[in-house]
Design a protein around this motif. Structure first.
Motif, PDB file in Angstrom:
ATOM      1  N   LEU A  72     -10.942  20.339 -12.794  1.00 51.11           N
ATOM      2  CA  LEU A  72     -11.358  20.991 -14.033  1.00 51.11           C
ATOM      3  C   LEU A  72     -10.740  20.327 -15.256  1.00 51.11           C
ATOM      4  N   ARG A  73     -11.435  20.465 -16.370  1.00 48.07           N
ATOM      5  CA  ARG A  73     -10.937  19.959 -17.653  1.00 48.07           C
ATOM      6  C   ARG A  73     -10.085  21.027 -18.331  1.00 48.07           C
ATOM      7  N   ASP A  74      -9.310  20.614 -19.312  1.00 51.10           N
ATOM      8  CA  ASP A  74      -8.419  21.549 -20.006  1.00 51.10           C
ATOM      9  C   ASP A  74      -9.169  22.668 -20.709  1.00 51.10           C
ATOM     10  N   THR A  75     -10.409  22.417 -21.072  1.00 47.28           N
ATOM     11  CA  THR A  75     -11.171  23.436 -21.810  1.00 47.28           C
ATOM     12  C   THR A  75     -12.058  24.296 -20.901  1.00 47.28           C
ATOM     13  N   ASP A  76     -12.117  23.992 -19.622  1.00 47.39           N
ATOM     14  CA  ASP A  76     -12.939  24.776 -18.702  1.00 47.39           C
ATOM     15  C   ASP A  76     -12.308  26.145 -18.446  1.00 47.39           C
ATOM     16  N   VAL A  77     -13.156  27.137 -18.237  1.00 42.07           N
ATOM     17  CA  VAL A  77     -12.670  28.466 -17.865  1.00 42.07           C
ATOM     18  C   VAL A  77     -13.366  28.922 -16.588  1.00 42.07           C
ATOM     19  N   ILE A  78     -12.717  29.875 -15.905  1.00 41.89           N
ATOM     20  CA  ILE A  78     -13.205  30.378 -14.620  1.00 41.89           C
ATOM     21  C   ILE A  78     -13.352  31.889 -14.692  1.00 41.89           C
ATOM     22  N   VAL A  79     -14.438  32.394 -14.144  1.00 39.05           N
ATOM     23  CA  VAL A  79     -14.572  33.818 -13.854  1.00 39.05           C
ATOM     24  C   VAL A  79     -14.620  33.920 -12.331  1.00 39.05           C
ATOM     25  N   SER A  80     -13.582  34.508 -11.740  1.00 36.91           N
ATOM     26  CA  SER A  80     -13.496  34.538 -10.279  1.00 36.91           C
ATOM     27  C   SER A  80     -13.774  35.935  -9.746  1.00 36.91           C
ATOM     28  N   THR A  81     -14.334  35.977  -8.554  1.00 40.29           N
ATOM     29  CA  THR A  81     -14.861  37.213  -8.000  1.00 40.29           C
ATOM     30  C   THR A  81     -13.792  38.117  -7.390  1.00 40.29           C
ATOM     31  N   THR A  82     -14.212  39.319  -7.056  1.00 42.32           N
ATOM     32  CA  THR A  82     -13.387  40.316  -6.393  1.00 42.32           C
ATOM     33  C   THR A  82     -12.890  39.800  -5.046  1.00 42.32           C
ATOM     34  N   GLY A  83     -11.627  40.112  -4.696  1.00 40.06           N
ATOM     35  CA  GLY A  83     -11.119  39.797  -3.366  1.00 40.06           C
ATOM     36  C   GLY A  83     -10.049  38.733  -3.364  1.00 40.06           C
ATOM     37  N   LYS A  84      -9.882  38.122  -2.203  1.00 40.86           N
ATOM     38  CA  LYS A  84      -8.769  37.199  -2.002  1.00 40.86           C
ATOM     39  C   LYS A  84      -8.901  35.919  -2.808  1.00 40.86           C
ATOM     40  N   LEU A  85     -10.110  35.526  -3.167  1.00 39.85           N
ATOM     41  CA  LEU A  85     -10.299  34.306  -3.942  1.00 39.85           C
ATOM     42  C   LEU A  85      -9.557  34.378  -5.264  1.00 39.85           C
ATOM     43  N   SER A  86      -9.651  35.502  -5.963  1.00 32.69           N
ATOM     44  CA  SER A  86      -8.933  35.657  -7.231  1.00 32.69           C
ATOM     45  C   SER A  86      -7.426  35.635  -7.016  1.00 32.69           C
ATOM     46  N   ARG A  87      -6.972  36.220  -5.908  1.00 39.21           N
ATOM     47  CA  ARG A  87      -5.538  36.220  -5.612  1.00 39.21           C
ATOM     48  C   ARG A  87      -5.050  34.797  -5.340  1.00 39.21           C
ATOM     49  N   GLU A  88      -5.851  34.032  -4.625  1.00 39.15           N
ATOM     50  CA  GLU A  88      -5.473  32.649  -4.336  1.00 39.15           C
ATOM     51  C   GLU A  88      -5.477  31.805  -5.608  1.00 39.15           C
ATOM     52  N   LEU A  89      -6.442  32.031  -6.481  1.00 37.91           N
ATOM     53  CA  LEU A  89      -6.490  31.312  -7.750  1.00 37.91           C
ATOM     54  C   LEU A  89      -5.262  31.635  -8.592  1.00 37.91           C
ATOM     55  N   PHE A  90      -4.897  32.917  -8.650  1.00 37.97           N
ATOM     56  CA  PHE A  90      -3.719  33.318  -9.426  1.00 37.97           C
ATOM     57  C   PHE A  90      -2.479  32.605  -8.905  1.00 37.97           C
TER      58      PHE A  90
ATOM     59  N   ILE B 216     -20.273  34.730 -21.209  1.00 39.19           N
ATOM     60  CA  ILE B 216     -19.327  33.815 -21.862  1.00 39.19           C
ATOM     61  C   ILE B 216     -19.999  32.483 -22.168  1.00 39.19           C
ATOM     62  N   ALA B 217     -20.727  31.947 -21.186  1.00 44.59           N
ATOM     63  CA  ALA B 217     -21.340  30.629 -21.347  1.00 44.59           C
ATOM     64  C   ALA B 217     -22.316  30.587 -22.517  1.00 44.59           C
ATOM     65  N   LEU B 218     -23.050  31.653 -22.732  1.00 44.43           N
ATOM     66  CA  LEU B 218     -24.027  31.674 -23.819  1.00 44.43           C
ATOM     67  C   LEU B 218     -23.353  31.657 -25.186  1.00 44.43           C
TER      68      LEU B 218
END
Length: 373
Positions: A192-210, A240-242
């Protein structure tokens, strides 16, 4: 504590032989037993809770027998329309029994996304005029089923934490994909680039990202962790993207959430946001709530996205394939769907976000206000 075998047999003896719903952590033991025991055509893990109510209604119309619809209390919102405009006694008068996991029960510690829902669960059932019991003993099951039949309308059985004894799913969903979800997520984040943002879903994926952001000492301002509202991450990301077309917006989705509101893909595609990148981590299971299978591997996600109007679709399973796909994303205009098929499993020591949802929101909004891009 109630043994799941006893609860299942009480339901069967009461005339219920059809089970459908969306798995919940408080119901994982009974759901696992149903998965292992009920005939395949008598147990349907639904796309969402409203879908399950519809299945239960159809079952009753065909058999004159009520079905059990199981869900977490956060899924009650998905059922309000079909419960009140289809099953209610003032409309088609269709009996069914709801089994509801009471996350966020007042006085019981739980994650912040469950607190409000826990506070209003019983009040919501009261408002919908659905008679309920809080299950304490297996002997309560038959009268609640009978009440649904007598009223010809839904009734509910509310399940507290620890109500059911432990039961391990025997027919576990397995796959041989070489990378875990966490390993695949790291490959994406690293590109990812410094200006990219993420919206992560419910569950373990968000915990792993954190936890990955913590390990890299990067802060959390680039990530919106959708700890509740399962299935809506792609819609949040679209909003957000719009408004920030100069910034790449990534939606980190899971197969259970993706399936829950698949129609969102058509809405994303209709707006053609060139900065929208939809990353689907597909392990074919509701892993966070007991490993119940989804239809994720039977779903042709890339074909659905392409037919919906996504500009580009990609699929990868190995580290090499993922690297090549991520290289393609560097120049591909969105909306793009990249399906990453991954193995089931997570670290035993996986933690939870240490920031509050409000803190996460404020840090994320601060990043979106940043003019550095």
């Amino acid at each position: 504590m109630i043994e799941v075998k006893e609860a299942y047999e009480a339901l069967i003896q009461s005339g219920i032989d059809m089970f459908t719903g969306v798995p919940d952590s408080l119901l994982k033991n009974i759901c696992a037993y149903i998965t292992d025991t009920a005939p395949r055509h008598k147990h349907i893990i639904a796309a969402n809770e409203g879908n399950a109510v519809g299945i239960a209604a159809g079952h009753y119309l065909a058999t004159a027998k009520p079905a059990l619809v199981y869900m977490q209390n956060s899924g009650l919102g998905n059922t309000v329309n079909p419960l009140l405009s289809l099953a209610d006694e003032k409309v088609y008068s269709i009996p069914m029994v709801l089994m509801i996991g009471w996350r966020g029960e007042p006085g019981v510690h739980d994650e912040p996304q469950h607190v409000k829902q826990g506070e209003v669960t019983l009040s919501l059932l009261d408002a919908m005029q659905i008679p309920y019991i809080v299950l304490e003993d297996v002997s309560q099951i038959a009268p609640q089923v009978q009440l649904a039949l007598e009223r010809k309308s839904p009734t509910a059985i509310v399940i507290r934490k620890g109500t059911f004894g432990k039961y391990q799913l025997q027919h576990k969903m397995v796959n041989d994909y070489p990378l875990t979800r966490e390993e695949a997520m790291k490959l994406v984040v690293d590109r990812l680039r410094d200006t990219d943002v993420i919206v992560s879903t419910t569950g373990k994926l968000s915990r792993e990202l954190f936890e990955y952001r913590e390990a890299r000492q990067q802060g959390h301002g680039h990530d919106f962790l959708t700890v509740g509202s399962m299935g809506h991450s792609s819609s949040i990301a679209l909003g957000i993207a719009l408004e920030q077309p100069q910034r790449r917006v990534f939606c980190f989705d899971g197969d259970g959430a993706f399936i829950m509101h698949t129609g969102a893909l058509a809405i994303v595609a209709s707006m053609q946001p060139s900065n929208f990148y939809h990353i689907l981590f597909n392990n074919g299971a509701h892993e966070s709530v007991g490993g119940q299978p989804t239809v994720g591997f039977g779903l042709r996600a890339t074909e659905i996205a392409k037919a919906s109007g996504y500009r580009k679709v990609l699929k990868a399973t190995t580290a090499e394939e993922m690297a090549a796909a991520l290289e393609t994303l560097e120049t591909a205009a969105g909306p793009v769907l990249l399906e990453l098929r991954v193995g089931i499993g997570s670290r035993d020591d996986l933690g939870r976000p240490t920031t509050t949802p409000i803190e996460n929101k404020e840090a994320f909004m601060e990043e979106l206000r940043n003019d550095k891009q």
